[in-house]
Design an enzyme around this catalytic site. Structure first.
Site, PDB file in Angstrom:
ATOM      1  N   SER A  51       1.735  -9.451  -0.996  1.00  0.00           N
ATOM      2  CA  SER A  51       1.181  -8.344  -0.764  1.00  0.00           C
ATOM      3  C   SER A  51       1.508  -7.737   0.541  1.00  0.00           C
ATOM      4  O   SER A  51       1.847  -6.373   0.767  1.00  0.00           O
ATOM      5  CB  SER A  51      -0.157  -8.057  -1.381  1.00  0.00           C
ATOM      6  OG  SER A  51      -1.054  -8.586  -0.559  1.00  0.00           O
TER       7      SER A  51
ATOM      8  N   LYS B  72       0.800  -1.183   0.068  1.00  0.00           N
ATOM      9  CA  LYS B  72      -0.072  -0.008   0.034  1.00  0.00           C
ATOM     10  C   LYS B  72       0.921   1.202  -0.138  1.00  0.00           C
ATOM     11  O   LYS B  72       0.430   2.297  -0.684  1.00  0.00           O
ATOM     12  CB  LYS B  72      -0.949   0.075   1.045  1.00  0.00           C
ATOM     13  CG  LYS B  72      -2.063  -1.180   1.246  1.00  0.00           C
ATOM     14  CD  LYS B  72      -3.255  -0.924   0.272  1.00  0.00           C
ATOM     15  CE  LYS B  72      -4.071  -2.080   0.364  1.00  0.00           C
ATOM     16  NZ  LYS B  72      -5.095  -1.821  -0.784  1.00  0.00           N
TER      17      LYS B  72
ATOM     18  N   GLU C 286      -9.979   5.819   3.219  1.00  0.00           N
ATOM     19  CA  GLU C 286     -10.802   4.496   3.683  1.00  0.00           C
ATOM     20  C   GLU C 286      -9.858   3.621   3.981  1.00  0.00           C
ATOM     21  O   GLU C 286      -8.731   3.653   3.232  1.00  0.00           O
ATOM     22  CB  GLU C 286     -11.769   4.085   2.897  1.00  0.00           C
ATOM     23  CG  GLU C 286     -11.187   3.019   1.492  1.00  0.00           C
ATOM     24  CD  GLU C 286      -9.979   3.688   0.554  1.00  0.00           C
ATOM     25  OE1 GLU C 286      -9.793   4.881   0.683  1.00  0.00           O
ATOM     26  OE2 GLU C 286      -9.421   2.792  -0.192  1.00  0.00           O
TER      27      GLU C 286
HETATM   28  C1  LIG Z   1      -1.525  -6.985   2.277  1.00  0.00           C
HETATM   29  C2  LIG Z   1      -2.790  -6.874   1.470  1.00  0.00           C
HETATM   30  N1  LIG Z   1      -3.017  -7.069   0.357  1.00  0.00           N
HETATM   31  C3  LIG Z   1      -4.088  -7.101  -0.472  1.00  0.00           C
HETATM   32  C4  LIG Z   1      -4.951  -6.264  -0.224  1.00  0.00           C
HETATM   33  C5  LIG Z   1      -6.115  -5.784  -1.084  1.00  0.00           C
HETATM   34  O1  LIG Z   1      -6.179  -4.595  -1.692  1.00  0.00           O
HETATM   35  P1  LIG Z   1      -5.987  -4.829  -3.303  1.00  0.00           P
HETATM   36  O2  LIG Z   1      -6.729  -5.584  -4.012  1.00  0.00           O
HETATM   37  O3  LIG Z   1      -6.360  -3.368  -3.777  1.00  0.00           O
HETATM   38  O4  LIG Z   1      -4.346  -4.962  -3.556  1.00  0.00           O
HETATM   39  C6  LIG Z   1      -4.896  -5.387   1.176  1.00  0.00           C
HETATM   40  C7  LIG Z   1      -5.888  -4.381   1.529  1.00  0.00           C
HETATM   41  O5  LIG Z   1      -6.029  -3.805   2.615  1.00  0.00           O
HETATM   42  C8  LIG Z   1      -3.776  -5.698   1.828  1.00  0.00           C
HETATM   43  O6  LIG Z   1      -3.611  -5.053   3.267  1.00  0.00           O
END
Ligand SMILES: Cc1ncc(COP(=O)(O)O)c(C=O)c1O
Lengths: 266, 406
Positions: B387, B98, B120
């Protein structure tokens, strides 16, 4: 010419602004919202704006959100909106529907325009349909013979404002302030300025909404606008009263004093 | 200059941000001037050497880029023996991808002369990243978070407060991410003169889907080069979890022209698509308009948004970014649901086999890798976007596995 345009023209010739009253369809129930609309019409509302209750109303403050949630919980949907629209136009008062875009898209754009027309609705207000995306809807509403009403904002730059105003038929909805619906203690001074700016580009009547809640505010807006739109203040009364009958009595009183304020403005 | 994905020969429509029939702009008129300014600012800064250097410096000296890749050899045994390569966005400052987007948007906020940011958050990762950037750059910060999520992710609420942000629990609607976005939009309509809304994913009105993608494509740009360096070739598939879709588009985007590479997005399947209790907008929804753009979404026949369900707060969202809708329709990317149960198994498996506790969001991608690895076999190489890290999820995991024992 739509029933809405006729009524606005007639009021203009009488040198007074229109009182446009908003209620969400099916709030608190279908039958009760019909009763509330009758009260509005009997006590001086000139035009009725029927809200299509929606799950994610980003232009609305807590009062309309709560009313929409109640209406949705009690099963209000497209069918109920159209039923209430027809009920209202049968009272011989012009009526428009205000709806966020997705319910129109899911109903079918062309079908929705036809349904509004066959319920004798005058048009539709679309608060989140940006001009860039509006062509399909403008074409269908023209074909069906209903008005399309867009919301103009104080932040709109001159060229953009001209586009928005020119796309409107029936009236131009001027948002009195930067913000969401709700009751306010005073009407923002940006409203008068916005109305003047819109009139520089179009002849279409300009009605002001967002935050108008007291007879004094309605009177002030009615001194310069072609119409005064009141929603949250009316709904708040119905939400606050312990029982619906008392709510209707209070609603009658407020509606009458708003109508009086508007009639005394000029 | 930013452009939308263009594979079909159609002319990319930069001005209103369409991806085929998806995307666009469905917003109150009051926001249009601000969105126009933002789109223009984004387009300008994409080629502005000063801006690029500033952001690059933040990446290197603040968030810790480039993030490394890690080969997960023990985990691979559970994924059909396929070669498993993890792109370690969990090692970024604040613990997830993020921050990439947030640093970019915070710099834009300063350029636009605004002094306040709002955001948000679902899992709290985007809220923490925004609060962090606001602290770093001296901006006021308000984060909207569904009341339900403030409970699921209480650790992140405390982090945001420590960082000086105000956290507003949202009590309308389903009290999760969707409602937090509604509330942030309402704030923005009211305060747009001095406030920028740092939207945390590739959803929302134009220019957000394009802009947020452009700030996250660094994940894929780095990973593509790293994988080629390590293995001498492109991976066979790239996998990522999909909530709004920002980490997925970030790693997918630089591979879009590499047509031999399968792009696989894993959506939150909750209790299973067939139960109706899930958050899989593409696998289990249909096109509609939500939060300012057209895309796949969960909705009833009248177009009312349906509540989503997922054990993962960050994936618990009924919509998905419009570019994913487009990539799905043209067949360039595939989207599959992963149930809570499958995700939690992968969550504990990666922890035990590799010593890496992933975010529960990310665990959906890992569960997907186990399936795809078994389908493709030991010759395949899979690149997975790790992620985020799972510190925030320890309480949820403890409850989950305890319940399993009972
Ligand atoms: C670690 C992590 N991965 C994925 C997501 C999902 O968001 P996005 O689909 O925009 O990557 C989030 C959302 O809070 C997250 O914290």
């Amino acid at each position: 010419m739509s029933h809405l345009s006729e009524r606005l023209a007639q009021l203009k010739s009488e040198n007074r602004a229109a009182f446009i009253a908003y209620l969400p369809a099916g709030f608190p129930t279908v039958e009760k919202s019909k009763a509330a609309i009758e009260v509005l019409v009997k006590n001086g509302a000139d035009i009725i704006e029927i809200g299509f209750p929606y799950s994610d109303p980003i232009m609305d403050g807590p009062i309309i959100q709560e009313a929409a949630d109640i209406a949705l919980a009690n099963g209000a949907g497209a069918k109920e909106v159209l039923e209430i629209l027809e009920f209202t136009t049968n009272l011989n008062v012009p009526a428009v529907v205000m709806t966020y875009w997705n319910p129109i898209e899911q109903y079918g754009i062309s079908k929705f325009a036809d349904a509004i027309k066959s319920a004798n609705g005058s048009g539709v207000i679309t608060p989140d349909l940006s001009l860039e995306e509006a062509n399909p809807w403008i074409n269908e509403s023209n074909r069906a013979g209903i008005d399309n009403i867009f919301v103009a904002a104080p932040s709109s730059l001159p060229e953009r404002l001209n586009h928005v105003a020119s796309a409107c038929s029936g009236f131009v909805y001027a948002a009195s302030l930067m913000g969401v619906t709700g009751t306010r203690t005073s009407v923002s001074s940006s409203a008068k300025d916005l109305v003047a700016r819109i009139r520089e580009s179009v002849q279409t009547p300009v009605c002001v909404g967002l935050g108008v809640s007291t007879p004094e505010q309605a009177k002030e807006v009615a001194s310069y606008a072609d119409g005064v739109i009141v929603g949250s203040a009316l709904i708040k009364i119905l939400l606050e009263q312990p029982d619906f009958e008392t709510g209707l009595k209070e609603l009658a009183t407020l509606t009458k004093s708003l109508a009086d304020g508007i009639r005394q403005a000029r | 200059m930013s452009t939308t994905t263009d594979l079909t020969g159609g002319k990319p429509d930069v001005s209103v941000g369409h991806f085929g029939e998806y995307g666009g702009r469905f917003v109150p008129e009051a926001l249009v001037a601000a969105l126009d300014e933002l789109a223009q600012m984004h387009a300008q800064t994409q080629t502005d050497p000063t801006f690029i250097a500033e952001l690059d410096e933040l990446h290197r000296t603040y968030s810790g880029r480039p993030s490394i890749i890690t080969e997960a050899k023990r985990f691979a045994c559970y994924a059909g023996g396929a070669r498993i390569i993890l792109k370690r966005e969990d090692l970024n400052h604040t613990g997830s991808h993020k921050i990439n987007n947030v640093l970019g948007q915070a710099l834009l906020t300063k350029r636009m002369g605004k002094s306040r940011v709002i955001a948000e958050t679902g899992a709290g990762q985007h809220g923490v990243a925004t609060a962090t950037a606001a602290a770093l750059m001296g901006l006021d910060c308000v984060v909207y978070m569904g009341e339900e999520d403030t409970k699921r992710q209480s650790l992140n609420v405390a982090r945001m407060k420590l960082l000086g942000a105000e956290v507003v629990p949202v009590t309308s609607g389903s009290r999760t991410l969707k409602d937090a976005i509604n509330e942030a939009m309402r704030d923005w309509v009211t305060n747009v003169a001095d406030t920028h809304y740092i939207l945390g994913t590739v959803a929302g009105p134009h220019p957000f889907p394009t802009m947020v993608r452009d700030f996250h494509r660094i994940i894929g740009d780095e990973a593509r080069a790293q994988v080629i360096e390590l293995t001498g070739k492109l991976p066979d598939a790239v996998l990522a979890c999909v909530g709004g879709g920002s980490n997925a588009i970030g790693i997918f985007y630089p591979f879009i022209q590499d047509t031999s590479v399968r792009l696989i997005g894993l959506e939150a399947g909750g209790d299973g698509i067939e139960t109706g209790r899930h958050a899989s907008a593409i696998s289990g929804g249909r096109p509609g308009v939500l939060h300012g753009a057209r895309s796949y979404m969960l909705q009833d026949k009248d177009g009312q948004t349906r509540e989503s369900h997922s054990i993962s707060a960050g994936l618990d969202y009924p919509g998905v970014g419009p570019e994913h809708a487009y990539l799905h329709d043209i067949g360039r990317a595939e989207y599959r649901p992963i149930t809570d149960k499958e995700a939690m198994e992968a969550f504990s498996l990666l922890s035990r086999t590799e010593g890496i506790i992933p975010a529960i969001e990310t665990a959906h991608a890992l569960a997907g890798a186990m399936k795809v690895g078994n389908e493709l076999g030991p010759k395949a190489t899979l690149l997975i976007n790790l992620s985020g890290r799972g510190d925030k999820d320890v309480e949820t995991a403890a409850n989950y596995f305890e319940n399993l024992k009972m």
